[in-house]
Design a protein around this motif. Sequence first.
Motif, mmCIF file in Angstrom:
data_model
loop_
_atom_site.group_PDB
_atom_site.id
_atom_site.type_symbol
_atom_site.label_atom_id
_atom_site.label_comp_id
_atom_site.label_asym_id
_atom_site.label_seq_id
_atom_site.Cartn_x
_atom_site.Cartn_y
_atom_site.Cartn_z
ATOM 1 N N ARG A 54 46.658 -4.228 -43.449
ATOM 2 C CA ARG A 54 44.540 -4.631 -42.784
ATOM 3 C C ARG A 54 44.200 -5.875 -43.022
ATOM 4 O O ARG A 54 43.214 -6.151 -42.881
ATOM 5 N N SER A 95 42.784 -6.089 -40.115
ATOM 6 C CA SER A 95 42.688 -4.743 -39.792
ATOM 7 C C SER A 95 42.562 -4.253 -38.116
ATOM 8 O O SER A 95 43.454 -3.454 -37.326
ATOM 9 N N ASP A 98 45.286 -2.278 -47.818
ATOM 10 C CA ASP A 98 45.164 -1.937 -46.451
ATOM 11 C C ASP A 98 43.539 -1.105 -46.624
ATOM 12 O O ASP A 98 43.528 -0.563 -46.086
ATOM 13 N N GLN A 104 47.653 -4.619 -34.909
ATOM 14 C CA GLN A 104 48.888 -3.222 -35.618
ATOM 15 C C GLN A 104 50.174 -2.809 -35.794
ATOM 16 O O GLN A 104 50.947 -2.879 -36.216
ATOM 17 N N SER A 118 34.803 0.968 -43.209
ATOM 18 C CA SER A 118 35.199 1.294 -41.764
ATOM 19 C C SER A 118 34.285 2.291 -40.372
ATOM 20 O O SER A 118 33.837 3.130 -41.028
#
Length: 456
Positions: A214, A149, A178, A152, A119
């Motif tokens: 995610r 991802s 995740d 939220q 990321s």
Amino acid sequence: MISRLIHAVGSAALLCLLCSAPALAQEQPADYAVQLPLSLSGNGPWYRLDVPMALHFAARYGDLRDLRVFNAEGQALAYALVAGQGESRDSQQEQAVKWFPLYAEQGDSTAAPSLRVQSSTNGTLIELLDQPDAAGQPALLRGWLLDASALQAPLVRLELDWADSQEGFQRFSIEASDDLQSWQSWGSGQLARLSFDGERVEQRQVELAGRKARYLRLLWQSPLQAPQLKAASVRSQRIDSLPAPLVWSQPLTATRSADGHYLWQLPLALPLERLHVELSQANSLAPVRVSGRSDNKGSWQSLAQGLLYRLPENGVEIRQDELPLPGWAVQQLRLQVDERGGGLGSPPPQIKVALRATQLVFLQRGSPPYRLALGRAGAESAALPLTTLIPGYQPQRLQQLGTAAAHLQDDTLAQQEQAAVTGNNWKRWGLWLVLLLGVGLLALMAVSLLRRPSAE
């Protein structure tokens, strides 16, 4: 003869006192300082009323234990008090997501390739580490990896679209992660597309577990029939809880203490949630501290502190004139102002106070007009639980009840309270007079009985 007369009068007085006790104990509308007519609208027989701050001020107790509803016959009606309830706001968002194919070697339909995720500020990089051997057998599409991802909130629905040439039923397992290392099962899903005689039946949506994740991994149970995706989107759902609404008072004028602080006296102690200070002058700036106490003899407790202002900015006026309070029951408020900011000017500032709304729900019975009564010292609560007042009650039913409105004016409330105080004083003195007369007659009876033997 005289002794017999005194004995008869005393017995009658005592009998009157004993007979009047139950009548005095039974509640009557006249026992309450404030009585307000109610107007009803909507479908009954249950009605709800939002209790305004003026009625909180007119009550004798902060928990409204002295509140009643009477019909034209003077009968008290069954009721419940409902504390202010917050609202839940449901917001949903649907967003297209990226998808990545997951391959396995021919003949190994259970294998899933290893992945590396990285990321950065530019997004998420996903790299397949186990690429099939080009010289070996052709790769088998095992499933798909979805990158959610960017969402939220909890994921509640998945929608897929695939190539038109692939029809039938496709079942797959759903897993969530995740970090792309540990995976949690979210059950299974099924897609369907059937065509016949110019008609088409499709099932493209799958309900998800309603939790945050995610990444999603879809692994087909029959990889040979795994469809080629054309689009994928995920719907997320956020539920925000809003606090119960507030009810505000009318403006209250301050008095100035000897040490220069501003003071306000409320009719009774109430659990205040918010304070509004009226800034009457432009370009005001005042650091303040708010304290409170439940009676005149208690110690002051700090409730809030902050900066109040009314200032120009970019051609418009900005204000900060409210402070949150902790909800403690207070009857006196004190505002201390740091005069280095210039103070609040003259005259003394006015404030408004607020607490969480309370609803009165009552069961209509008897004849109109119906009257709301409150303001009786020594009253005990007669409120029922809402589930008892309305058998089979469900929360959503509250907003479907009929509504009631109390017709009140501040001057009317003050006049009724003053009249009630005067009336209660006369009743109190009258009761004491009757009791004293009764005691005097009993004393005369005793003296007469003591003298009777010597007279005979």
